[in-house]
Enzyme design. Structure first.
Site, mmCIF file in Angstrom:
data_model
loop_
_atom_site.group_PDB
_atom_site.id
_atom_site.type_symbol
_atom_site.label_atom_id
_atom_site.label_comp_id
_atom_site.label_asym_id
_atom_site.label_seq_id
_atom_site.Cartn_x
_atom_site.Cartn_y
_atom_site.Cartn_z
ATOM 1 N N SER A 143 0.891 -1.256 -0.011
ATOM 2 C CA SER A 143 -0.068 0.007 0.056
ATOM 3 C C SER A 143 0.903 1.227 -0.140
ATOM 4 C CB SER A 143 -1.008 -0.066 1.246
ATOM 5 O OG SER A 143 -1.258 1.332 1.454
ATOM 6 N N TYR A 156 -2.046 -1.131 10.497
ATOM 7 C CA TYR A 156 -2.067 -1.479 8.842
ATOM 8 C C TYR A 156 -0.718 -0.951 8.389
ATOM 9 C CZ TYR A 156 -3.870 -1.178 4.325
ATOM 10 O OH TYR A 156 -3.974 -1.191 2.792
HETATM 11 P P1 NAD Z 1 -11.320 -6.305 0.002
HETATM 12 O O1 NAD Z 1 -11.777 -6.351 1.393
HETATM 13 O O2 NAD Z 1 -12.300 -6.175 -1.159
HETATM 14 O O3 NAD Z 1 -10.633 -7.862 -0.199
HETATM 15 C C1 NAD Z 1 -9.716 -8.391 0.855
HETATM 16 C C2 NAD Z 1 -9.753 -9.993 0.468
HETATM 17 O O4 NAD Z 1 -8.998 -10.569 1.600
HETATM 18 C C3 NAD Z 1 -11.066 -10.641 0.348
HETATM 19 O O5 NAD Z 1 -11.104 -11.664 -0.527
HETATM 20 C C4 NAD Z 1 -11.175 -11.247 1.901
HETATM 21 O O6 NAD Z 1 -12.069 -12.502 1.856
HETATM 22 C C5 NAD Z 1 -9.608 -11.758 2.039
HETATM 23 N N1 NAD Z 1 -9.526 -11.881 3.485
HETATM 24 C C6 NAD Z 1 -9.752 -11.150 4.687
HETATM 25 N N2 NAD Z 1 -9.084 -12.081 5.577
HETATM 26 C C7 NAD Z 1 -8.921 -13.262 5.137
HETATM 27 C C8 NAD Z 1 -8.391 -14.157 6.092
HETATM 28 N N3 NAD Z 1 -8.363 -14.275 7.236
HETATM 29 N N4 NAD Z 1 -8.264 -15.168 5.394
HETATM 30 C C9 NAD Z 1 -8.242 -15.362 3.888
HETATM 31 N N5 NAD Z 1 -8.688 -14.196 3.286
HETATM 32 C C10 NAD Z 1 -8.789 -13.447 3.833
HETATM 33 O O7 NAD Z 1 -10.094 -5.404 -0.030
HETATM 34 P P2 NAD Z 1 -9.281 -4.696 -1.276
HETATM 35 O O8 NAD Z 1 -9.290 -3.442 -1.060
HETATM 36 O O9 NAD Z 1 -9.277 -5.474 -2.463
HETATM 37 O O10 NAD Z 1 -7.707 -5.141 -0.468
HETATM 38 C C11 NAD Z 1 -6.884 -6.190 -0.963
HETATM 39 C C12 NAD Z 1 -5.421 -5.679 -0.553
HETATM 40 O O11 NAD Z 1 -5.063 -4.362 -1.190
HETATM 41 C C13 NAD Z 1 -5.307 -5.678 0.905
HETATM 42 O O12 NAD Z 1 -4.030 -6.215 1.319
HETATM 43 C C14 NAD Z 1 -5.423 -4.060 1.196
HETATM 44 O O13 NAD Z 1 -4.501 -3.805 2.324
HETATM 45 C C15 NAD Z 1 -4.653 -3.655 -0.203
HETATM 46 N N6 NAD Z 1 -4.961 -1.957 -0.547
HETATM 47 C C16 NAD Z 1 -6.150 -1.680 -0.731
HETATM 48 C C17 NAD Z 1 -6.463 -0.356 -1.194
HETATM 49 C C18 NAD Z 1 -7.750 0.069 -1.468
HETATM 50 O O14 NAD Z 1 -7.812 1.479 -1.603
HETATM 51 N N7 NAD Z 1 -8.709 -0.669 -1.512
HETATM 52 C C19 NAD Z 1 -5.174 0.314 -1.212
HETATM 53 C C20 NAD Z 1 -3.887 -0.129 -0.990
HETATM 54 C C21 NAD Z 1 -3.743 -1.418 -0.461
#
Ligand code: NAD
Length: 261
Positions: A143, A156
């Site tokens: 991130s 985080y």
């Molecule tokens: P999201 O909530 O849509 O997806 C998260 C995924 O992780 C889901 O498939 C969920 O089922 C899975 N997950 C959560 N806990 C789990 C566990 N204990 N075991 C197995 N799977 C688990 O979120 P996202 O926004 O798509 O985020 C995905 C990644 O991208 C994360 O690492 C997040 O930190 C990172 N990220 C997101 C953003 C944003 O703005 N959305 C920005 C920077 C980084």
């Protein structure tokens, strides 16, 4: 196709960025092991749709990223069912926002477990196999918070900074085995997770949803535009291809200029 016949695990790929990367990798020719939490019927629908649309072998592992043994089992199953693990994408992640002195201990442990330690366990299980085959690609979804902090996100930000350190360290260890390890660092991406926060924030601040996007979420993002899931998917595909063989240990911002400030 660029990644024809490669086998990839994408953790946390039942929604959002993980699903987008799984789709992009499958469209580039990979067989996929999906992973994540959610409703079993919906997950099966997602799995079957991706397999049907891309004509790839798409499997699902229910491994909980808080359980090291289940993570190792997921990697072993991908090896036996798909035939190899060429690509490991550590993407699963959760968030919690609270002042440090009120931060729930259980939330700290879960965020460090899912956002950081799970990547260690997956890498630990996959690297011996990648070394044996003399190639591999590891992509960690970090991130902008791997590079800069925001208040109230101590777990985080700590986990994502840790993931950057893990990325660089493993990259050095496996470099001579034609295995690359990189971290993608998105700014705000409009996933269901982020979208869900917009109406509540608008209500609690008494501003419009457009104002929440521009003045709250995108305040630090100079482009004033969300990063798209497709942009992250395309970068993941590029990092997994031959053209990226010399990119390793890189912490790559995809953040509309956020961390340039
Ligand atoms: P999201 O909530 O849509 O997806 C998260 C995924 O992780 C889901 O498939 C969920 O089922 C899975 N997950 C959560 N806990 C789990 C566990 N204990 N075991 C197995 N799977 C688990 O979120 P996202 O926004 O798509 O985020 C995905 C990644 O991208 C994360 O690492 C997040 O930190 C990172 N990220 C997101 C953003 C944003 O703005 N959305 C920005 C920077 C980084």
């Amino acid at each position: 196709m660029e990644l024809e016949g490669k086998n990839a695990i994408v953790t946390g790929s039942t929604s959002g960025i993980g699903l987008g990367m799984a789709e992009a990798l499958a469209q580039a020719g990979c067989n996929i092991m999906l992973n994540g939490l959610g409703d079993a019927d919906e997950i099966e629908e997602t799995r079957a749709k991706l397999a049907d649309e891309t004509q790839r072998n798409v499997l699902f592992s229910p491994a909980n990223m808080l359980e090291p043994e289940q993570i190792a089992e997921m990697v072993a199953t991908a090896r036996s069912e798909l035939g190899s693990v060429d690509i490991l994408v550590n993407n699963a992640g959760i968030q919690h926002v609270a002042p440090v002195e009120e931060f729930p201990v259980a939330k700290w442990d879960a965020i460090i477990g899912i956002n950081l330690s799970a990547a260690f366990h997956g890498i630990r299980a996959a690297v011996p196999h990648m070394k044996n085959q003399g190639s591999g690609r590891i992509v960690n979804l970090a991130s902008a918070h791997a590079l800069v902090a925001s208040p109230f996100k101590c777990a985080y930000v700590a986990a994502k900074h840790g993931l950057a350190g893990l990325t660089k360290t493993v990259a050095l260890e496996v470099a001579e085995h034609h295995i690359t390890v990189n971290a993608i660092c998105p700014g705000y991406v409009l996933t269901p997770l982020v979208e869900g926060q917009i109406p509540d924030t608008a209500r609690s601040r008494g501003i419009s949803e457009e104002e929440v996007k521009r003045d709250v979420l995108l305040a630090a993002q100079p482009t004033k535009e969300f990063v798209t899931i497709e942009q992250i998917g395309a970068l993941a595909v590029f990092l997994c291809g031959d053209a990226a063989a010399s990119i390793t240990g890189a912490i790559l911002p995809v953040d509309g200029g956020w961390t340039a400030q």
